[in-house]
Write an enzyme that holds these catalytic residues in place. Sequence first.
Site, PDB file in Angstrom:
ATOM      1  N   HIS A 138       9.252 -18.612  10.588  1.00  0.00           N
ATOM      2  CA  HIS A 138       9.019 -20.138  10.162  1.00  0.00           C
ATOM      3  C   HIS A 138       7.967 -20.267  10.234  1.00  0.00           C
ATOM      4  O   HIS A 138       7.336 -19.488  11.282  1.00  0.00           O
ATOM      5  CB  HIS A 138       9.990 -20.743  10.800  1.00  0.00           C
ATOM      6  CG  HIS A 138       9.519 -22.505  10.566  1.00  0.00           C
ATOM      7  ND1 HIS A 138       9.692 -23.261   9.017  1.00  0.00           N
ATOM      8  CD2 HIS A 138       9.357 -23.377  11.420  1.00  0.00           C
ATOM      9  CE1 HIS A 138       8.868 -24.205   9.373  1.00  0.00           C
ATOM     10  NE2 HIS A 138       8.761 -24.866  11.115  1.00  0.00           N
ATOM     11  N   GLY A 153       4.495 -22.794  15.096  1.00  0.00           N
ATOM     12  CA  GLY A 153       5.303 -23.346  15.907  1.00  0.00           C
ATOM     13  C   GLY A 153       6.550 -24.421  15.443  1.00  0.00           C
ATOM     14  O   GLY A 153       6.646 -23.688  14.739  1.00  0.00           O
ATOM     15  N   LYS A 154       6.761 -25.145  16.339  1.00  0.00           N
ATOM     16  CA  LYS A 154       7.578 -25.701  16.204  1.00  0.00           C
ATOM     17  C   LYS A 154       7.551 -26.842  15.096  1.00  0.00           C
ATOM     18  O   LYS A 154       6.679 -27.139  14.246  1.00  0.00           O
ATOM     19  CB  LYS A 154       8.665 -26.807  17.561  1.00  0.00           C
ATOM     20  CG  LYS A 154       9.337 -26.180  18.051  1.00  0.00           C
ATOM     21  CD  LYS A 154       9.337 -26.527  19.946  1.00  0.00           C
ATOM     22  CE  LYS A 154       9.879 -26.169  20.838  1.00  0.00           C
ATOM     23  NZ  LYS A 154      10.170 -27.151  22.141  1.00  0.00           N
ATOM     24  N   SER A 155       8.724 -27.192  14.412  1.00  0.00           N
ATOM     25  CA  SER A 155       8.611 -28.258  13.210  1.00  0.00           C
ATOM     26  C   SER A 155       7.727 -29.036  13.815  1.00  0.00           C
ATOM     27  O   SER A 155       8.660 -30.051  14.765  1.00  0.00           O
ATOM     28  CB  SER A 155      10.087 -28.705  12.717  1.00  0.00           C
ATOM     29  OG  SER A 155      10.133 -29.429  11.151  1.00  0.00           O
ATOM     30  N   VAL A 157       5.361 -29.538  14.734  1.00  0.00           N
ATOM     31  CA  VAL A 157       3.647 -29.732  15.724  1.00  0.00           C
ATOM     32  C   VAL A 157       2.088 -29.583  14.700  1.00  0.00           C
ATOM     33  O   VAL A 157       0.874 -29.545  15.757  1.00  0.00           O
ATOM     34  CB  VAL A 157       3.505 -28.228  16.368  1.00  0.00           C
ATOM     35  CG1 VAL A 157       3.614 -26.686  15.717  1.00  0.00           C
ATOM     36  CG2 VAL A 157       3.280 -28.677  17.789  1.00  0.00           C
ATOM     37  N   GLY A 158       2.088 -29.184  13.261  1.00  0.00           N
ATOM     38  CA  GLY A 158       1.463 -29.469  12.612  1.00  0.00           C
ATOM     39  C   GLY A 158       0.465 -28.360  11.859  1.00  0.00           C
ATOM     40  O   GLY A 158      -0.943 -28.085  11.808  1.00  0.00           O
ATOM     41  N   SER A 160       0.805 -26.947   8.752  1.00  0.00           N
ATOM     42  CA  SER A 160       1.129 -27.174   7.301  1.00  0.00           C
ATOM     43  C   SER A 160      -0.856 -28.590   7.212  1.00  0.00           C
ATOM     44  O   SER A 160      -1.465 -27.500   6.810  1.00  0.00           O
ATOM     45  CB  SER A 160       2.258 -27.970   6.801  1.00  0.00           C
ATOM     46  OG  SER A 160       3.155 -26.702   6.788  1.00  0.00           O
ATOM     47  N   ASP A 177       5.400 -22.422   5.303  1.00  0.00           N
ATOM     48  CA  ASP A 177       6.578 -22.736   5.903  1.00  0.00           C
ATOM     49  C   ASP A 177       7.862 -21.286   6.235  1.00  0.00           C
ATOM     50  O   ASP A 177       8.226 -21.279   7.169  1.00  0.00           O
ATOM     51  CB  ASP A 177       7.802 -23.589   5.239  1.00  0.00           C
ATOM     52  CG  ASP A 177       9.149 -24.229   5.727  1.00  0.00           C
ATOM     53  OD1 ASP A 177       9.128 -25.104   6.580  1.00  0.00           O
ATOM     54  OD2 ASP A 177      10.159 -23.523   5.273  1.00  0.00           O
ATOM     55  N   GLU A 202       3.757 -27.947   2.235  1.00  0.00           N
ATOM     56  CA  GLU A 202       3.909 -29.422   2.409  1.00  0.00           C
ATOM     57  C   GLU A 202       3.108 -30.593   3.267  1.00  0.00           C
ATOM     58  O   GLU A 202       3.143 -29.880   4.728  1.00  0.00           O
ATOM     59  CB  GLU A 202       6.292 -29.033   2.604  1.00  0.00           C
ATOM     60  CG  GLU A 202       6.763 -30.469   2.973  1.00  0.00           C
ATOM     61  CD  GLU A 202       7.857 -29.937   4.249  1.00  0.00           C
ATOM     62  OE1 GLU A 202       8.751 -31.668   4.178  1.00  0.00           O
ATOM     63  OE2 GLU A 202       7.980 -29.188   4.314  1.00  0.00           O
ATOM     64  N   ARG A 243      -7.439 -19.433  30.092  1.00  0.00           N
ATOM     65  CA  ARG A 243      -9.445 -19.827  29.998  1.00  0.00           C
ATOM     66  C   ARG A 243     -10.009 -18.918  30.048  1.00  0.00           C
ATOM     67  O   ARG A 243     -11.250 -19.643  29.388  1.00  0.00           O
ATOM     68  CB  ARG A 243      -9.379 -20.930  30.856  1.00  0.00           C
ATOM     69  CG  ARG A 243      -8.310 -22.309  31.204  1.00  0.00           C
ATOM     70  CD  ARG A 243      -8.154 -23.333  32.084  1.00  0.00           C
ATOM     71  NE  ARG A 243     -10.080 -24.233  32.338  1.00  0.00           N
ATOM     72  CZ  ARG A 243     -11.120 -24.738  32.823  1.00  0.00           C
ATOM     73  NH1 ARG A 243      -9.597 -25.289  34.241  1.00  0.00           N
ATOM     74  NH2 ARG A 243     -11.514 -25.350  32.718  1.00  0.00           N
TER      75      ARG A 243
END
Length: 311
Positions: A138, A153-155, A157-158, A160, A177, A202, A243
Amino acid sequence: MAKVRTKDIIEALGLELISGEEGINRPIVTSDLSRPGLEIAGFFDYYPADRVQLLGMTEMSFFNRLNEPERVQRMEELCRDFTPGIIITRGQEVPLELVEASERESVPVMKSNMKTTRLYSRLTNFLESKLAPTTAVHGVLVDIYGLGVLITGKSGVGKSETALELVKRGHRLVADDCVEIRQEDQDTLVGNAPDLIEHLLEIRGLGIINVMTLFGAGAVRSNKRISIVISLELWEKNKQYDRVGLDEEKMKIIDTEVTKITVPVRPGRNLAVIIEVAAMNYRLKKMGVNAAEQFSDRLNHAIADPEIEEF
């Protein structure tokens, strides 16, 4: 791993089916090929019957020198009940003994006008591609400055939205996706989009957009080797993030380890620019220029010699 059958190589390489048509649905389980020279000479102790067999000029020249009983026996031994197929190269005449044996055992016999070495190379490449280990991830795959960057990353989160901004900046979308990944070599991962969602992106609030239609054919590509993974996660106040960049994190996909960079997400951060710079910095590291190591060396040198005013 995709299923490959004998009929697939007939279609892919334009082979002519001579006999054994009942066996064209036999599975091919390995990309290794066999040129049964020793077997034609009568040595079958280690005959790899589960491989596609190639009979070139050398094998057929020796075969034609055998007497009739030997010719019949050799071809009967070649045609096993699980042999996926036998290919005669260079447009040579197919022996009657092979046709008769293949019909009895339903072993497909095919013919090609290509040279043996050329056919060997093309067939090996085809089978390795089709039989390579595969998985699905994913995420979003983007070609950035020639590097395949897998954004995970999780659905929500940005991912796309970041990919859309990268496309606007001149980079190319590979998949959104769902990224299908195959391991073509021990350290080579190639990603592509499923046919159903190829070229589609999407965007929540907009819906499905066609990147190729909106931005042109230069904004997409069908597949790309994965070089680096960028993991997006919501910024956690109490979590310590890298960092300096001295420590390199790895992510294992199938059997291959890929460099992974975790980028925290919060309002105001331009993720597209950060990922773009991460790709450029990764390329510099591969070229031997490591800014983090240079800074560390300068810092250690300054600590060792307090009289040096570098800060």
